[in-house]
Motif scaffolding. Structure first.
Motif, PDB file in Angstrom:
ATOM      1  N   LEU A  72      57.331  57.306 127.419  1.00 45.69           N
ATOM      2  CA  LEU A  72      58.621  57.212 128.093  1.00 45.69           C
ATOM      3  C   LEU A  72      58.424  57.667 129.528  1.00 45.69           C
ATOM      4  O   LEU A  72      57.755  58.666 129.778  1.00 45.69           O
ATOM      5  CB  LEU A  72      59.640  58.117 127.405  1.00 45.69           C
ATOM      6  N   ALA A  73      58.992  56.932 130.483  1.00 49.35           N
ATOM      7  CA  ALA A  73      58.838  57.287 131.891  1.00 49.35           C
ATOM      8  C   ALA A  73      60.210  57.408 132.546  1.00 49.35           C
ATOM      9  O   ALA A  73      61.138  56.655 132.213  1.00 49.35           O
ATOM     10  CB  ALA A  73      57.996  56.242 132.605  1.00 49.35           C
ATOM     11  N   TYR A  74      60.325  58.354 133.469  1.00 48.53           N
ATOM     12  CA  TYR A  74      61.580  58.643 134.159  1.00 48.53           C
ATOM     13  C   TYR A  74      61.293  58.834 135.642  1.00 48.53           C
ATOM     14  O   TYR A  74      60.230  59.323 136.024  1.00 48.53           O
ATOM     15  CB  TYR A  74      62.213  59.925 133.599  1.00 48.53           C
ATOM     16  N   ILE A  75      62.250  58.469 136.478  1.00 48.24           N
ATOM     17  CA  ILE A  75      62.151  58.678 137.914  1.00 48.24           C
ATOM     18  C   ILE A  75      63.214  59.688 138.329  1.00 48.24           C
ATOM     19  O   ILE A  75      64.337  59.667 137.812  1.00 48.24           O
ATOM     20  CB  ILE A  75      62.306  57.346 138.692  1.00 48.24           C
ATOM     21  N   LEU A  76      62.837  60.577 139.266  1.00 51.52           N
ATOM     22  CA  LEU A  76      63.802  61.518 139.809  1.00 51.52           C
ATOM     23  C   LEU A  76      64.719  60.732 140.737  1.00 51.52           C
ATOM     24  O   LEU A  76      64.310  60.295 141.799  1.00 51.52           O
ATOM     25  CB  LEU A  76      63.098  62.648 140.563  1.00 51.52           C
ATOM     26  N   TRP A  77      65.948  60.537 140.310  1.00 50.00           N
ATOM     27  CA  TRP A  77      66.875  59.668 141.026  1.00 50.00           C
ATOM     28  C   TRP A  77      67.688  60.426 142.067  1.00 50.00           C
ATOM     29  O   TRP A  77      67.969  59.919 143.143  1.00 50.00           O
ATOM     30  CB  TRP A  77      67.794  58.966 140.034  1.00 50.00           C
ATOM     31  N   ASP A  78      68.053  61.651 141.743  1.00 51.10           N
ATOM     32  CA  ASP A  78      68.921  62.412 142.633  1.00 51.10           C
ATOM     33  C   ASP A  78      68.837  63.881 142.235  1.00 51.10           C
ATOM     34  O   ASP A  78      68.315  64.226 141.169  1.00 51.10           O
ATOM     35  CB  ASP A  78      70.368  61.906 142.476  1.00 51.10           C
ATOM     36  N   VAL A  79      69.348  64.738 143.109  1.00 54.66           N
ATOM     37  CA  VAL A  79      69.507  66.152 142.799  1.00 54.66           C
ATOM     38  C   VAL A  79      70.957  66.495 143.118  1.00 54.66           C
ATOM     39  O   VAL A  79      71.399  66.337 144.257  1.00 54.66           O
ATOM     40  CB  VAL A  79      68.545  67.040 143.608  1.00 54.66           C
ATOM     41  N   VAL A  80      71.703  66.915 142.101  1.00 57.02           N
ATOM     42  CA  VAL A  80      73.119  67.239 142.256  1.00 57.02           C
ATOM     43  C   VAL A  80      73.322  68.705 141.882  1.00 57.02           C
ATOM     44  O   VAL A  80      73.013  69.100 140.755  1.00 57.02           O
ATOM     45  CB  VAL A  80      73.995  66.326 141.361  1.00 57.02           C
ATOM     46  N   ASP A  81      73.821  69.487 142.831  1.00 57.71           N
ATOM     47  CA  ASP A  81      74.044  70.923 142.603  1.00 57.71           C
ATOM     48  C   ASP A  81      72.796  71.597 142.033  1.00 57.71           C
ATOM     49  O   ASP A  81      72.854  72.307 141.026  1.00 57.71           O
ATOM     50  CB  ASP A  81      75.240  71.153 141.669  1.00 57.71           C
ATOM     51  N   ASP A  82      71.656  71.346 142.643  1.00 59.73           N
ATOM     52  CA  ASP A  82      70.359  71.907 142.231  1.00 59.73           C
ATOM     53  C   ASP A  82      69.924  71.483 140.832  1.00 59.73           C
ATOM     54  O   ASP A  82      69.104  72.155 140.204  1.00 59.73           O
ATOM     55  CB  ASP A  82      70.370  73.436 142.322  1.00 59.73           C
ATOM     56  N   THR A  83      70.482  70.391 140.326  1.00 56.83           N
ATOM     57  CA  THR A  83      70.094  69.865 139.018  1.00 56.83           C
ATOM     58  C   THR A  83      69.473  68.480 139.204  1.00 56.83           C
ATOM     59  O   THR A  83      70.078  67.609 139.827  1.00 56.83           O
ATOM     60  CB  THR A  83      71.318  69.758 138.083  1.00 56.83           C
ATOM     61  N   ASP A  84      68.267  68.305 138.663  1.00 56.15           N
ATOM     62  CA  ASP A  84      67.588  67.016 138.771  1.00 56.15           C
ATOM     63  C   ASP A  84      68.285  65.968 137.913  1.00 56.15           C
ATOM     64  O   ASP A  84      68.673  66.252 136.772  1.00 56.15           O
ATOM     65  CB  ASP A  84      66.134  67.138 138.311  1.00 56.15           C
ATOM     66  N   VAL A  85      68.403  64.770 138.456  1.00 52.06           N
ATOM     67  CA  VAL A  85      68.963  63.629 137.731  1.00 52.06           C
ATOM     68  C   VAL A  85      67.814  62.658 137.490  1.00 52.06           C
ATOM     69  O   VAL A  85      67.257  62.095 138.432  1.00 52.06           O
ATOM     70  CB  VAL A  85      70.090  62.936 138.529  1.00 52.06           C
ATOM     71  N   TRP A  86      67.455  62.481 136.217  1.00 56.53           N
ATOM     72  CA  TRP A  86      66.348  61.609 135.836  1.00 56.53           C
ATOM     73  C   TRP A  86      66.896  60.317 135.256  1.00 56.53           C
ATOM     74  O   TRP A  86      67.828  60.346 134.464  1.00 56.53           O
ATOM     75  CB  TRP A  86      65.457  62.298 134.799  1.00 56.53           C
ATOM     76  N   ARG A  87      66.295  59.191 135.633  1.00 53.69           N
ATOM     77  CA  ARG A  87      66.676  57.896 135.067  1.00 53.69           C
ATOM     78  C   ARG A  87      65.463  57.284 134.388  1.00 53.69           C
ATOM     79  O   ARG A  87      64.343  57.328 134.911  1.00 53.69           O
ATOM     80  CB  ARG A  87      67.174  56.946 136.154  1.00 53.69           C
ATOM     81  N   ALA A  88      65.710  56.686 133.232  1.00 54.28           N
ATOM     82  CA  ALA A  88      64.632  56.066 132.458  1.00 54.28           C
ATOM     83  C   ALA A  88      64.158  54.784 133.132  1.00 54.28           C
ATOM     84  O   ALA A  88      64.935  54.048 133.735  1.00 54.28           O
ATOM     85  CB  ALA A  88      65.119  55.759 131.047  1.00 54.28           C
ATOM     86  N   LEU A  89      62.859  54.533 133.039  1.00 59.71           N
ATOM     87  CA  LEU A  89      62.283  53.283 133.530  1.00 59.71           C
ATOM     88  C   LEU A  89      62.244  52.274 132.392  1.00 59.71           C
ATOM     89  O   LEU A  89      62.083  52.661 131.238  1.00 59.71           O
ATOM     90  CB  LEU A  89      60.874  53.521 134.061  1.00 59.71           C
ATOM     91  N   PRO A  90      62.366  50.995 132.678  1.00 57.48           N
ATOM     92  CA  PRO A  90      62.530  50.423 134.012  1.00 57.48           C
ATOM     93  C   PRO A  90      63.915  50.717 134.566  1.00 57.48           C
ATOM     94  O   PRO A  90      64.896  50.779 133.828  1.00 57.48           O
ATOM     95  CB  PRO A  90      62.327  48.935 133.808  1.00 57.48           C
ATOM     96  N   GLN A  91      63.959  50.894 135.886  1.00 54.68           N
ATOM     97  CA  GLN A  91      65.212  51.201 136.575  1.00 54.68           C
ATOM     98  C   GLN A  91      65.445  50.128 137.634  1.00 54.68           C
ATOM     99  O   GLN A  91      64.688  50.016 138.585  1.00 54.68           O
ATOM    100  CB  GLN A  91      65.128  52.586 137.218  1.00 54.68           C
ATOM    101  N   THR A  92      66.495  49.347 137.454  1.00 56.45           N
ATOM    102  CA  THR A  92      66.824  48.270 138.381  1.00 56.45           C
ATOM    103  C   THR A  92      67.835  48.772 139.410  1.00 56.45           C
ATOM    104  O   THR A  92      68.764  49.494 139.073  1.00 56.45           O
ATOM    105  CB  THR A  92      67.413  47.064 137.619  1.00 56.45           C
ATOM    106  N   ASN A  93      67.628  48.373 140.658  1.00 55.41           N
ATOM    107  CA  ASN A  93      68.479  48.820 141.747  1.00 55.41           C
ATOM    108  C   ASN A  93      69.143  47.620 142.412  1.00 55.41           C
ATOM    109  O   ASN A  93      68.471  46.679 142.829  1.00 55.41           O
ATOM    110  CB  ASN A  93      67.646  49.600 142.764  1.00 55.41           C
ATOM    111  N   PHE A  94      70.470  47.677 142.528  1.00 54.00           N
ATOM    112  CA  PHE A  94      71.258  46.603 143.135  1.00 54.00           C
ATOM    113  C   PHE A  94      71.888  47.048 144.456  1.00 54.00           C
ATOM    114  O   PHE A  94      72.816  46.415 144.937  1.00 54.00           O
ATOM    115  CB  PHE A  94      72.389  46.181 142.179  1.00 54.00           C
TER     116      PHE A  94
END
Length: 176
Positions: A72-94
């Motif tokens: 399973l692979a995840y990308i660090l998408w964002d950091v909100v209030d010092d909390t990492d937001v991980w999204r699973a791959l594949p991750q499509t961006n529009f």
């Protein structure tokens, strides 16, 4: 008569506890007493450029993963209030309708893995925050733990299910 009945009962009890059933199924060869657990890796500073064809280096497992294990692979998408937001791959961006769509993805074998970007336009047109210094996490999820009801898209849920914490994450470098 009472003594005969007591003697037969005692003999029956001893015989019952002395019985053995057929042996159970054999375990995994070489795994006697070993608890099967997954691993978690973090790969930072991944850069996607036209020079590397928008593909990362290859990263090797220290020991090949088992054939049935899931990666399973995840990308660090964002950091909100010092909390990492991980999204699973594949991750499509529009986000860039003026260009088209692109995605982050990965491939793997039992021995190594890599990340890549793909899109329907020239990826070198993307702002550098989408192509430079990307951070990924990879989870080797043992097949023995697989559960059809598991939500693999939630990195924190996967970590909790496997009993892993931030201290268990191994930092990886590309193979030389």
């Amino acid at each position: 008569m009472k003594n005969l009945f007591k003697a037969v009962m005692m003999l029956g009890i001893f015989a019952f506890f002395a019985c053995e059933g057929p042996p159970g199924p054999p375990g995994i060869p070489g795994q006697d007493g070993i608890v099967i657990v997954g691993e978690v890796f973090e790969i930072g500073n991944v850069n996607f450029t036209s020079a590397n064809n928008f593909q990362s280096d290859y990263y090797e497992f220290t020991v090949p993963i088992e054939p049935g294990d899931k990666l399973l692979a995840y990308i660090l998408w964002d950091v909100v209030d010092d909390t990492d937001v991980w999204r699973a791959l594949p991750q499509t961006n529009f986000e860039f309708p003026q260009f088209g769509i692109f995605m982050y993805n990965y491939d793997f074998t039992r021995f190594d893995f890599s990340f890549f970007m793909d899109g329907n336009f020239d990826l070198s047109a993307l702002p550098s925050e989408f192509t430079r210094n990307q951070v990924f996490r990879v989870v080797v999820f043992p097949a023995d733990l697989a559960n059809a009801r598991m939500d693999f898209s939630d990195f924190n849920n996967v970590m909790e299910y496997m009993g892993k914490t931030e201290k268990d994450i191994v930092q990886l470098q590309p193979r030389q």
